[in-house]
Structure formats: C-alpha cells, structure tokens
Design a protein around this motif. Structure first.
Motif, PDB file in Angstrom:
ATOM      1  N   ASN A 130       0.852  -1.182   0.000  1.00  0.00           N
ATOM      2  CA  ASN A 130       0.000   0.000   0.000  1.00  0.00           C
ATOM      3  C   ASN A 130       0.891   1.236   0.000  1.00  0.00           C
ATOM      4  N   ILE A 131       0.683   2.111  -0.964  1.00  0.00           N
ATOM      5  CA  ILE A 131       1.445   3.344  -1.069  1.00  0.00           C
ATOM      6  C   ILE A 131       0.572   4.489  -0.555  1.00  0.00           C
ATOM      7  N   THR A 132       1.044   5.164   0.475  1.00  0.00           N
ATOM      8  CA  THR A 132       0.286   6.269   1.055  1.00  0.00           C
ATOM      9  C   THR A 132       1.128   7.544   1.043  1.00  0.00           C
ATOM     10  N   VAL A 133       0.441   8.673   1.160  1.00  0.00           N
ATOM     11  CA  VAL A 133       1.124   9.966   1.126  1.00  0.00           C
ATOM     12  C   VAL A 133       0.533  10.885   2.192  1.00  0.00           C
ATOM     13  N   ARG A 134       1.414  11.545   2.930  1.00  0.00           N
ATOM     14  CA  ARG A 134       1.008  12.694   3.759  1.00  0.00           C
ATOM     15  C   ARG A 134       1.510  13.929   3.011  1.00  0.00           C
ATOM     16  N   PRO A 135       0.622  14.616   2.301  1.00  0.00           N
ATOM     17  CA  PRO A 135       1.098  15.693   1.419  1.00  0.00           C
ATOM     18  C   PRO A 135       1.276  17.026   2.125  1.00  0.00           C
ATOM     19  N   ARG A 136       2.295  17.756   1.712  1.00  0.00           N
ATOM     20  CA  ARG A 136       2.513  19.161   2.071  1.00  0.00           C
ATOM     21  C   ARG A 136       2.484  19.401   3.576  1.00  0.00           C
ATOM     22  N   MET A 137       3.193  18.580   4.353  1.00  0.00           N
ATOM     23  CA  MET A 137       3.418  18.925   5.754  1.00  0.00           C
ATOM     24  C   MET A 137       4.460  20.033   5.802  1.00  0.00           C
ATOM     25  N   SER A 138       4.522  20.759   6.915  1.00  0.00           N
ATOM     26  CA  SER A 138       5.492  21.852   6.982  1.00  0.00           C
ATOM     27  C   SER A 138       6.131  21.942   8.353  1.00  0.00           C
ATOM     28  N   LEU A 139       7.358  22.440   8.340  1.00  0.00           N
ATOM     29  CA  LEU A 139       8.114  22.688   9.567  1.00  0.00           C
ATOM     30  C   LEU A 139       8.545  24.150   9.580  1.00  0.00           C
ATOM     31  N   THR A 140       8.298  24.847  10.679  1.00  0.00           N
ATOM     32  CA  THR A 140       8.856  26.187  10.861  1.00  0.00           C
ATOM     33  C   THR A 140       9.984  26.071  11.875  1.00  0.00           C
ATOM     34  N   ILE A 141      11.129  26.660  11.541  1.00  0.00           N
ATOM     35  CA  ILE A 141      12.356  26.432  12.310  1.00  0.00           C
ATOM     36  C   ILE A 141      13.076  27.749  12.565  1.00  0.00           C
ATOM     37  N   GLN A 142      13.638  27.869  13.758  1.00  0.00           N
ATOM     38  CA  GLN A 142      14.622  28.914  14.067  1.00  0.00           C
ATOM     39  C   GLN A 142      15.960  28.218  14.289  1.00  0.00           C
ATOM     40  N   ALA A 143      16.988  28.691  13.610  1.00  0.00           N
ATOM     41  CA  ALA A 143      18.292  28.021  13.678  1.00  0.00           C
ATOM     42  C   ALA A 143      19.414  29.039  13.788  1.00  0.00           C
ATOM     43  N   VAL A 144      20.593  28.535  14.165  1.00  0.00           N
ATOM     44  CA  VAL A 144      21.769  29.395  14.263  1.00  0.00           C
ATOM     45  C   VAL A 144      22.216  29.813  12.866  1.00  0.00           C
ATOM     46  N   SER A 145      22.144  28.901  11.893  1.00  0.00           N
ATOM     47  CA  SER A 145      22.599  29.220  10.545  1.00  0.00           C
ATOM     48  C   SER A 145      21.858  28.366   9.531  1.00  0.00           C
ATOM     49  N   ASP A 146      21.980  28.730   8.253  1.00  0.00           N
ATOM     50  CA  ASP A 146      21.360  27.930   7.198  1.00  0.00           C
ATOM     51  C   ASP A 146      22.053  26.578   7.059  1.00  0.00           C
ATOM     52  N   VAL A 147      23.332  26.497   7.455  1.00  0.00           N
ATOM     53  CA  VAL A 147      24.050  25.222   7.401  1.00  0.00           C
ATOM     54  C   VAL A 147      23.367  24.189   8.289  1.00  0.00           C
ATOM     55  N   HIS A 148      22.909  24.629   9.463  1.00  0.00           N
ATOM     56  CA  HIS A 148      22.198  23.726  10.365  1.00  0.00           C
ATOM     57  C   HIS A 148      20.931  23.176   9.708  1.00  0.00           C
ATOM     58  N   ILE A 149      20.216  24.023   8.986  1.00  0.00           N
ATOM     59  CA  ILE A 149      18.961  23.595   8.357  1.00  0.00           C
ATOM     60  C   ILE A 149      19.230  22.637   7.206  1.00  0.00           C
ATOM     61  N   PHE A 150      20.235  22.946   6.378  1.00  0.00           N
ATOM     62  CA  PHE A 150      20.559  22.044   5.272  1.00  0.00           C
ATOM     63  C   PHE A 150      21.034  20.680   5.786  1.00  0.00           C
ATOM     64  N   SER A 151      21.810  20.681   6.836  1.00  0.00           N
ATOM     65  CA  SER A 151      22.274  19.420   7.419  1.00  0.00           C
ATOM     66  C   SER A 151      21.090  18.628   7.980  1.00  0.00           C
ATOM     67  N   PHE A 152      20.154  19.342   8.596  1.00  0.00           N
ATOM     68  CA  PHE A 152      18.964  18.691   9.134  1.00  0.00           C
ATOM     69  C   PHE A 152      18.134  18.052   8.012  1.00  0.00           C
ATOM     70  N   ILE A 153      17.959  18.747   6.886  1.00  0.00           N
ATOM     71  CA  ILE A 153      17.184  18.203   5.771  1.00  0.00           C
ATOM     72  C   ILE A 153      17.804  16.908   5.258  1.00  0.00           C
ATOM     73  N   ASP A 154      19.118  16.903   5.118  1.00  0.00           N
ATOM     74  CA  ASP A 154      19.815  15.697   4.671  1.00  0.00           C
ATOM     75  C   ASP A 154      19.605  14.553   5.651  1.00  0.00           C
ATOM     76  N   ASP A 155      19.668  14.859   6.931  1.00  0.00           N
ATOM     77  CA  ASP A 155      19.470  13.860   7.969  1.00  0.00           C
ATOM     78  C   ASP A 155      18.030  13.355   7.977  1.00  0.00           C
ATOM     79  N   LEU A 156      17.082  14.270   7.783  1.00  0.00           N
ATOM     80  CA  LEU A 156      15.665  13.910   7.787  1.00  0.00           C
ATOM     81  C   LEU A 156      15.358  12.895   6.686  1.00  0.00           C
ATOM     82  N   GLN A 157      15.913  13.100   5.507  1.00  0.00           N
ATOM     83  CA  GLN A 157      15.637  12.200   4.393  1.00  0.00           C
ATOM     84  C   GLN A 157      16.240  10.815   4.597  1.00  0.00           C
TER      85      GLN A 157
END
Length: 226
Positions: A130-157
């Motif tokens: 069964n293939i399911t989708v949770r579409p267009r969820m969102s995260l709002t984030i405050q971070a020290v730098s954009d590097v932290h956010i990009f690293s988090f995205i890579d880790d999340l995937q």
C-alpha cells in the motif's frame, strides 16, 4: 385456339421459373450479405483485440523496464538509510524530529501535520504494498545558521520513516553574526539567526498484510521535546 393455350401455359411456366430464379438469387445475395457482414464484424473484433493486446504488451514492457530502474533506485535508497522503516508513521516521525531539534539546537520548531491518503496513481494499485502519502506537511524552524537547516534536511531524508520528498524551502536571515552573537556562542548559547520553513511530503510503503491505519488530521502541533 389450342396453340394459344399452349403459349399461355409456356408463358406461365417461364414466369414461374423466372420467379424461382429471382427468389433463389435473392436468397443467395442475402446469404452472401450476411456472411460478408459477419466477416467484417469478426475482422473488426479481431483488429480491436489485436490493438488491445498490443497496448497491454507495450504497457507490460514499460512497467518491466521501469521496475528494473525502480529496484536499482530502491537499493540505492536502502544503502543510504540507517533505518529499514518505510511506513508513514507520524509518531516515529515526531520522535525523529524531536531528536533533531536537540541535535541541531533549533529554537522554534513546529510541525504542521497532514492526513495520510492512499496514492492516486493507478499504476501502483496492483503492487503487494500500500502506497500512502502525507502531502505538504510543513516545519517552521529557528536556527543558528542555514548550514544547520541544510544538514537537518539531509538527515531527515535518511532517518525519517517512509520517503521524504522536499516540496519547498524558504530561508530568511533575521540577524547578522555580529560580535554579540559570537560572544553568545562562546558562552554556550545559541543565537537564532535564521528562520526557515520546509514543506515536505511523506510517502509510506507498507505491505498490504501489515497496512497501517490512517494518521491524524492536518493540524499544527509542536514537536515533542520543544
């Protein structure tokens, strides 16, 4: 007089014979027309079936070719993931996000959830999953730098359950890295310099025998540990 009667009889006989010949010819014509009609119908049906079978064969060949590429892609995804969990479990996702919040020192960190829906792609309907989708969820984030956010995205995937597809990313610098911010960092504090919004879809791949129940409705929620 006798000759006239004889001619009359001959005329009647010839008329009857002519009618018989015409009737026979009409019957033959009708039979030929019926046979011709049946042949045309059978020909049309055969051509239609041939076109249908050819289309199905083309579709199966295409699916087979795509299946080979899909298997290679799936193996590549598995090799890059520490977790074998391909479900769309919201609770597991929240646990992953909670750990990431502490790991990357995020400030505000809010998840907007979405309903779990079956895929609308017909070509996936006959799979053993069964293939399911949770579409267009969102995260709002405050971070020290954009590097932290990009690293988090890579880790999340890599670590989140299911497959994470990033739909959009917005980043905004709210403060400069000035002397005050550097002083805070030296003192062990984390000055929030960047705000980000990540929209993503979570795709679940679950065996049909172990199908998970649909998730919660789309509502804003804070990630545990915030």
């Amino acid at each position: 007089m006798n000759k006239y009667k004889e001619l009359t009889k001959q005329t009647v006989r010839m008329t009857i014979m002519a009618l018989i010949v015409v009737a026979a010819a009409g019957g033959v014509f009708a039979a030929v027309s019926m046979i011709s009609g049946n042949i045309d119908k059978r020909k049309t049906d055969a051509e239609s079936k041939y076109a249908s079978d050819s289309g199905m064969l083309t579709s199966l060949k295409s699916q087979l070719n795509k299946s080979g590429e899909a298997e290679k892609r799936f193996v590549a995804i598995q090799l890059n993931r520490p977790s074998p969990d391909f479900s769309s479990s919201l609770e597991t996702l929240k646990d992953v996000l909670s750990k990431a919040k502490g790991q990357y020192g995020f400030g505000q960190f809010t998840l907007t959830r979405a309903d779990e829906l079956p895929t609308d792609k017909a070509e996936l309907a006959n799979f053993n999953f069964n293939i399911t989708v949770r579409p267009r969820m969102s995260l709002t984030i405050q971070a020290v730098s954009d590097v932290h956010i990009f690293s988090f995205i890579d880790d999340l995937q890599r670590t989140a359950p299911g497959l994470i597809r990033i739909e959009s990313l917005q980043l905004k610098r709210t403060k400069d890295m000035d002397d005050a911010a550097i002083s805070q960092l030296r003192g062990g504090q984390l000055p929030m310099q960047v705000e980000g919004k990540i929209e993503f879809s979570q795709i679940g791949v679950v065996p049909k025998a172990a199908d998970a129940a649909p998730g919660a409705p789309a509502t804003p929620a804070s990630v545990p540990g915030q």
